[in-house]
Design an enzyme around this catalytic site. Structure first.
Site: not given
Length: 517
Positions: A21, A24, A48, A56, A59, A87, A162, A353
């Site tokens: 889960g 991702a 589980s 980690v 953002a 952000k 912009q 990223t």
């Protein structure tokens, strides 16, 4: 006849099983349920509660808005339910040199003149002694440092138009939010720990997952979201790890949440430390912090001490120590298994990223969704595209280290002097000479991003494209002066970030216990 063709091709894909889960797994489940399930594909997710997730980073970067929009997610509801803030970019402190800072904005710089990139005219004036920095030509930077935010709407005009943005959010709340959405779209969640992976004796493809609850989950296509373990992609298909730690040597992190002591600012902060860097991510209910470092130059105890000494408020969780290796799987898709998230690879969260690479894996899976389990053509293209995505992000991350002028610690000496990939060296040379930049193969970061780091770390353009010499000095000076004034006025007129949140998407109050985050 169609069924016969499917059987000959390895079996039709009608059952997708997601192992794991977290962010991702539930991003994948929600997207497949929304886009793929209507064609008759059943989605099952196995996880589980006893297995923790790795948070980690919290953002993101602007493409996540497209992902949420495709799922039909209302932005204000999402922000409220994930304790999110907005952000506008990332502030980098002490990266180019000590006591120096710059800002990587999500929106662009300036307006082009006569079809020529704005930054070429800015570089031209800079070469003549002009002292106005790039920050004055960015609505994102003006707004970020003023603590302002406004979601762009069609009637807001070109300057606000912009403004690019993303989010800071609580990753565990985002996963829970997506779980509710996915289950409402028909995803079946099964609680259990995977004990064995069954493979077809002839083809070697995965046929089922055996759980500790004596349940057996059959499938046609399996998605590995089991984190760094890579239970399926590594444990079953032995897809080896391509190691990039010689270019990105940080391999450890320690994370901790702390009390919010002021209204959250609309940007992430990355502060370079002795052997790595520290993140600060402000949410509505707390501030996320972490110290990413290389254990060849710093111990875990030293890293934790540095982190705790540089918090805005009192810690509200116990420090969580993490290990990782930068790089990716040689095969992201092997057999009938596709790795997404940490199972596919990891590039440190310097430019936020990690979630984007999850998103790219999902998008390419949908675009190449196989008709049969034996999908050699789709598999090869998926692997090629994902390698390109990881490589482009890798080069941009290496740039931050290579471009430093710091010489105060062995870690910075190493990254400053290290050999870099030829693909990066060529981009750096083009940017430094006359500010030229070319975006290859759907590359993520554009000229604004490269220019922000280049100029911010002291190796910006030393000249300009000669085609920017057509307008008179007076014309260029006046045009850029008008831009500076326009950006300043637009930022001043925007509501504060906190006021925007209070009006549209304030989350419910929450409290903390001193547990491991």
């Amino acid at each position: 006849m169609d069924d016969l063709v499917d059987d000959l091709a390895g079996g039709a894909v009608k059952r997708v099983v997601i192992a794991g889960g977290g962010t991702a797994g539930w991003m994948t489940a929600a997207a497949l349920a929304k886009i793929v399930s209507p064609s008759g594909v059943a989605i099952t997710l196995v996880e589980s509660e006893a297995i923790g997730t790795v948070g980690v980073g919290e953002a993101t970067i602007p493409p996540i808005m497209k992902f949420n929009t495709q799922l039909g997610i209302d932005e204000h509801t999402f922000v409220k339910e994930t304790q999110a803030t907005y952000k506008l970019g990332i502030e980098f402190v002490d990266w180019g040199g000590l006591n120096q800072a710059y800002f990587h904005p999500f929106g662009r710089y300036g307006f082009d003149l006569e079809g020529i990139d704005f930054h070429q005219y800015w570089s031209r004036l800079k070469s003549q002694g002009e002292t106005h920095g790039l920050d004055e030509y960015s609505i994102n930077i003006r707004a970020a440092y003023a603590g302002k935010f406004l979601r762009p709407e069609p009637d807001h005009g070109a300057v606000i138009g912009q403004l690019g943005y993303a989010y800071h959010f609580d990753a565990s709340l985002y996963a829970a939010f997506l779980r509710r959405l996915a289950e409402s779209l028909g995803v079946t969640r099964i609680e259990g720990r995977i004990e064995r992976v069954e493979q077809d004796g002839e083809s070697g493809l995965i046929s089922a997952l055996d759980l500790d609850s004596d349940r057996r989950i059959e499938g046609d296509l399996f998605i590995d979201c089991t984190g760094f373990r890579g239970l399926l992609i590594d444990g079953t298909f032995a897809s080896k790890h391509i190691d990039w730690s010689h270019w990105l040597p940080c391999n450890r992190a320690v994370a901790v949440a702390c009390e919010k002591i002021a209204d959250p600012v609309p940007y992430t902060r990355s502060t370079a430390r002795e052997a790595g860097w520290q993140w600060r991510i402000p949410l509505q209910h707390r501030t996320g912090n972490g110290h990413v470092y290389c254990d060849e130059y710093l111990t875990a105890e030293q890293a934790e001490e540095t982190l705790l000494a540089n918090l805005d408020g009192a810690p509200v969780s116990s420090p969580n120590h993490l290990r990782f290796r930068t790089g990716h799987r040689e095969q992201f898709w092997a057999g009938n298994c596709i790795a997404i998230g940490l199972a596919s690879g990891f590039l440190e969260p310097l430019e936020s990223t990690s979630i984007h690479l999850i998103q790219m894996g999902i998008a390419k899976l949908i675009a190449l969704f196989p008709q049969s389990r034996d999908a050699a053509v789709e598999r090869a293209e998926y692997n090629r595209l994902m390698r390109d995505d990881f490589t482009h992000v890798r080069d941009f991350l290496i740039l931050h280290y290579k471009a430093t002028k710091r010489d105060d610690a062995p870690f910075w000496d190493y990254v400053r002097e290290m050999e870099i990939p030829e693909s990066l060296a060529q981009k750096m040379a083009l940017m430094q000479s006359r500010g030229r930049f070319f975006k290859y193969d759907a590359e993520l970061f554009d000229v604004t991003s490269w220019l922000a780091v280049a100029e911010g770390q002291g190796w910006g353009p030393q000249g300009y494209n000669p085609v920017a010499g057509g307008l008179s000095d007076q014309n260029v000076c006046q045009s850029l002066a008008n831009m500076r004034s326009t950006y300043a006025k637009a930022a001043a007129a925007m509501p504060t970030h906190q006021a925007y949140i209070e009006r549209f998407c304030k989350a419910a109050p929450t409290s903390f216990s001193m547990e491991k985050s």
